[in-house]
Write an enzyme that holds these catalytic residues in place. Structure first.
Site, PDB file in Angstrom:
ATOM      1  N   ARG A  18       9.984  51.970  55.295  1.00 58.84           N
ATOM      2  CA  ARG A  18       9.954  50.352  55.443  1.00 58.84           C
ATOM      3  C   ARG A  18      11.055  49.662  54.447  1.00 58.84           C
ATOM      4  O   ARG A  18      11.623  48.889  54.783  1.00 58.84           O
ATOM      5  CB  ARG A  18       8.623  49.872  55.088  1.00 58.84           C
ATOM      6  CG  ARG A  18       7.681  49.803  56.183  1.00 58.84           C
ATOM      7  CD  ARG A  18       6.486  49.155  56.045  1.00 58.84           C
ATOM      8  NE  ARG A  18       5.762  49.225  55.091  1.00 58.84           N
ATOM      9  CZ  ARG A  18       4.783  48.719  54.560  1.00 58.84           C
ATOM     10  NH1 ARG A  18       4.534  47.739  55.121  1.00 58.84           N
ATOM     11  NH2 ARG A  18       4.139  49.044  53.276  1.00 58.84           N
ATOM     12  N   ASN A  36       3.998  48.049  59.412  1.00 58.21           N
ATOM     13  CA  ASN A  36       3.420  49.267  59.435  1.00 58.21           C
ATOM     14  C   ASN A  36       2.345  49.488  60.371  1.00 58.21           C
ATOM     15  O   ASN A  36       1.610  48.733  60.635  1.00 58.21           O
ATOM     16  CB  ASN A  36       2.705  49.795  58.149  1.00 58.21           C
ATOM     17  CG  ASN A  36       3.659  50.857  57.463  1.00 58.21           C
ATOM     18  OD1 ASN A  36       4.578  51.125  57.931  1.00 58.21           O
ATOM     19  ND2 ASN A  36       2.941  51.037  56.426  1.00 58.21           N
TER      20      ASN A  36
END
Ligand code: ZN
Ligand code: ZN
Ligand code: FE
Length: 758
Positions: A18, A36
């Protein structure tokens, strides 16, 4: 400026993915977000085309040490224009704790082992690892543990167990892990059902028969294939005869990309699709002198090809070293057979032998079908490799879409996730409906979904509608073409106001007529108006007309010219009937007996195909229109035919245009009688259809136009419409990840529930 949505799944947890995506987007000045999901990332990025290209490139090349990507789906959606790039946290409650991977094509590492004579898995047909192999097709229940899969009955040998328990091994917790010592085996059965060979001998026996032009039933990953040598005319002809499948194209499996390229035109993007873990059937334009039998896809300019996707397929294709026909192991349009007992019973008269194995298939899953159209990857049949990956939305219902009738599937929404079931098929047969009901329970159980409400097609007699009523749910019927609208809208991440052009075969309309050539506007407040449709024409004999386009051709002629036209024997639809039949039909038309009216664009294509003498009776769905499309010869300076838009005054509170096609039919008949090549007439007809869309789009005053429905599987129609509308300044969207055909109905239904019922 463009916006992309990217679904990234793979082994990427805990590797700093990320922050990497965040920094990469920031450094390129892109806006959007990264979110996510249970096993992957949902990314949206917006910016200049060049920067987006750079982003994708670096995402693939510079990502942190990721072992493997299972899914890299990228498609263009509507822009949002936000300023920042953010990391979004999914709310805990909406996370699906129930995450199941699709079945994934054999990975490069396993492939190396399979063809390494020194490896203990040399030529072992069930080799797999955490990066590849069966998943969805073998899982019985969650959690995804070996004991909950059909691999349960095979006890791992010490060596396999070591791999399985070693966190450093590629097979660490690979649930279907197996080797020749401990895993499943292949067997060869005669068509009488006698087991005569096992293992390597079984494979060799099947190959020997294929080499001799015989037909083999092959138990694969998600069900049975029926296979034979695709280069052998006699074998392919025999398969057609035995399967009672006259002309519908067969899918092919090739030994390699190089062999595919010899037969088909292949772009870089198409190579990527073919070699992805999804490994779908890809529709490709075939070269003039392709190597396979012309009987594989008669009168078709495309071939449906795929690469081997299990070790067993790899072994067979490598040995044979030529393409094979790999068609679904079923009778007519039923779901594919998954169990060898049933296969040997029901496919006995189709096959000269069976190559099967003893790893149970828990649920059927067909090969997916993809085509590259309008510069984008379009999924035409969503199954192996894609299902059950969810579609992530920012919606939040708990609901179910029961789908339609043809190409059926079921869609479930659980919070932000929409799960679309695998392709089931036409609900014509008892077997299909049985499987349909099973899949409904299956998805509810697997994903722990408890829908509170549901949506079904407006058609009261569809088995899917009946089934919806048998469930204790609050139900909302939804018109078929409005479902298409919502499927395409959500697929492209776009929002109203918009114009939807929904063209397909048939769907029951709100006025009880058969619709299929509809233009809807959807307002910001989600108000739907049907602003235009085709002038209705009769389907002589109702349903029968779908099988026999000559009935549609004749109906169009009769409506345009009156009864005198039935004397013009030089017109193909007239010639296609006997005199007595014509008498009966005249009576039917005059007294309006069994001649329901339709506004279907798809049927208009069928009718023109008949008038031009291309096809009077079809042997598979869409054949008349497909052959009309393939007849197109583009010619400079050709203009569309005339048509007129008649304003019908107020209807549903808005102005409605009736699209009158009579002038076009008159010109087509004139051109035909003047012996203008039908290739040019077909071209002019297609141009006219595009022109109609352009005129209505302009009249609608909308800026965004979405194109959906089965007609937009027509490559010429889709690409020409897109090009023409974009030239006029419209923003054009069409289905990408959800099929434009009726495989998109269930998805459209659940999406619509989020907006319409309030
Ligand atoms: Zn592998
Ligand atoms: Zn083993
Ligand atoms: Fe449809």
């Amino acid at each position: 400026m463009k916006r992309l949505r990217i679904y990234l799944n793979g082994i990427i947890q805990g590797v700093g993915m990320r922050p990497f995506v965040f920094n990469l987007a920031k450094s390129l000045g892109l806006s959007g977000f990264v979110q996510n999901t249970t096993e992957g990332l949902n990314i949206e990025v917006e910016g200049e085309e060049e920067d987006l290209k750079e982003f994708l490139k670096k995402l693939k090349e510079e990502k942190p040490k990721i072992s493997y990507i299972f899914r890299f789906e990228v498609w263009e959606i509507e822009k949002r224009g936000e300023k920042n790039f953010e990391i979004i946290e999914s709310s805990e409650s909406e996370k699906t704790e129930t995450y199941i991977l699709p079945d994934l094509a054999t990975c490069e590492f396993c492939l190396k082992e399979i063809f390494d004579p020194k490896d203990r898995r040399y030529r072992y047909p069930f080799t797999n690892c955490t990066l590849c192999g069966p998943r969805f097709s073998i899982i019985k229940t969650l959690p995804y543990d070996r004991k909950n899969t059909t691999m349960f009955e095979f006890e791992m040998c010490p060596e396999c167990k070591n791999e399985y328990e070693n966190p450093k091994d590629r097979r660490f917790h690979a649930q279907p892990n197996a080797c020749p010592l401990c895993g499943p085996k292949v067997f060869f059965y005669t068509k009488e059902g006698e087991k005569i060979f096992e293992g390597e001998e079984a494979i060799k026996k099947a190959e020997e028969l294929i080499n001799k032009g015989k037909i083999i039933g092959l138990k694969g990953l998600g069900g049975f294939h029926i296979i034979c040598n695709a280069k052998n005319d006699k074998a392919v002809a025999l398969l057609r005869e035995r399967k009672g499948r006259k002309e519908k194209p067969f899918a092919l499996m090739y030994p390699s990309l190089e062999e595919i390229e010899k037969d088909c035109f292949l772009s870089e993007k198409e190579r990527e699709i073919l070699s992805s873990p999804q490994a779908p059937i890809l529709l490709l334009k075939s070269r003039k002198n392709f190597s396979v039998s012309p009987l594989v896809a008669p009168r078709n300019l495309c071939l449906g090809v795929m690469l081997p996707y299990t070790p067993l397929h790899h072994i067979i294709l490598k040995d044979l070293n030529y393409p094979i026909v790999a068609t679904s192991g079923n009778l007519s349009e039923e779901p594919i057979i998954t169990e060898e007992g049933e296969a040997m019973l029901r496919l006995k008269n189709l096959c000269d032998g069976f190559l099967v194995h003893n790893r149970k298939i828990e649920r059927h899953i067909d090969d997916s079908i993809v085509r590259f159209m309008g510069g984008k990857e379009v999924i035409l049949r969503r199954a192996r490799g894609y299902v059950p990956f969810p579609f992530i939305t920012n919606l939040g219902n708990n609901s179910v879409g029961f789908g339609g009738f043809l190409k059926s599937n079921i869609a479930f929404q659980k919070g932000e996730n929409i799960f679309v079931s695998q392709h089931i098929g036409d609900l014509e047969t008892e077997k299909a409906f049985f499987v349909y009901k099973k899949i409904y329970e299956d998805f509810k159980g697997l994903f722990k979904i408890n829908p509170e409400e549901g949506s079904h097609d407006l058609h009261p007699d569809f088995p899917s509608t009946n089934f919806a009523h048998s469930q204790n749910l609050k139900l909302y019927p939804l018109q078929h073409h409005i479902s298409h609208l919502f499927s395409c809208m959500e697929d492209n991440g776009t929002k109203p106001p918009l114009l939807a052009v929904i063209w397909d075969g048939t769907g029951l309309g709100e006025d009880k007529n058969i619709w299929g050539g509809e233009f809807f506007t959807l307002s910001r407040e989600f108000e739907i108006k049907r602003i235009a449709h085709f002038y209705p024409f009769p389907l002589i004999g109702g349903e029968k007309a779908i099988e026999e386009p000559k009935r549609i051709g004749l109906g169009l002629l009769y409506k345009t010219f009156g009864p005198k036209i039935l004397e013009k024997k030089e017109l193909p639809p007239v010639k296609a009937f006997k005199d007595e039949e014509l008498k009966i039909i005249t009576n039917m038309l005059e007294k309006n007996i069994n001649c329901p009216l339709t506004t279907s664009a798809g049927r208009l294509f069928d009718g023109v195909s008949s008038i031009l003498g291309i096809r009077q009776r079809i042997t598979y769905e869409g054949q008349a229109a497909i052959e009309l499309e393939f007849a197109i010869r583009e010619k400079e300076n050709e203009k569309p035919y005339n048509f007129s838009l008649k304003k019908q005054g107020e209807e549903n509170g808005g102005s409605v245009f009736m699209i009158s096609w009579e002038e076009m039919v008159i010109s087509i008949v004139e051109d035909f009688l003047r012996k203008k090549p039908i290739q040019n007439i077909s071209y002019k007809f297609h141009l006219t259809m595009v022109e109609i869309i352009k005129e209505i789009s302009k009249a609608s005053k909308e800026r965004v136009v979405i194109l959906s429905g089965g007609c937009f599987q027509n490559l010429f129609l889709l690409e020409k419409t897109k090009e023409t509308l974009e030239k006029e300044g419209f923003v054009v969207y069409f289905n990408q990840r959800i099929p434009p055909n009726d495989g998109g109905i269930a998805f459209g239904q659940v999406v619509a529930l989020n907006y319409l019922k309030k």
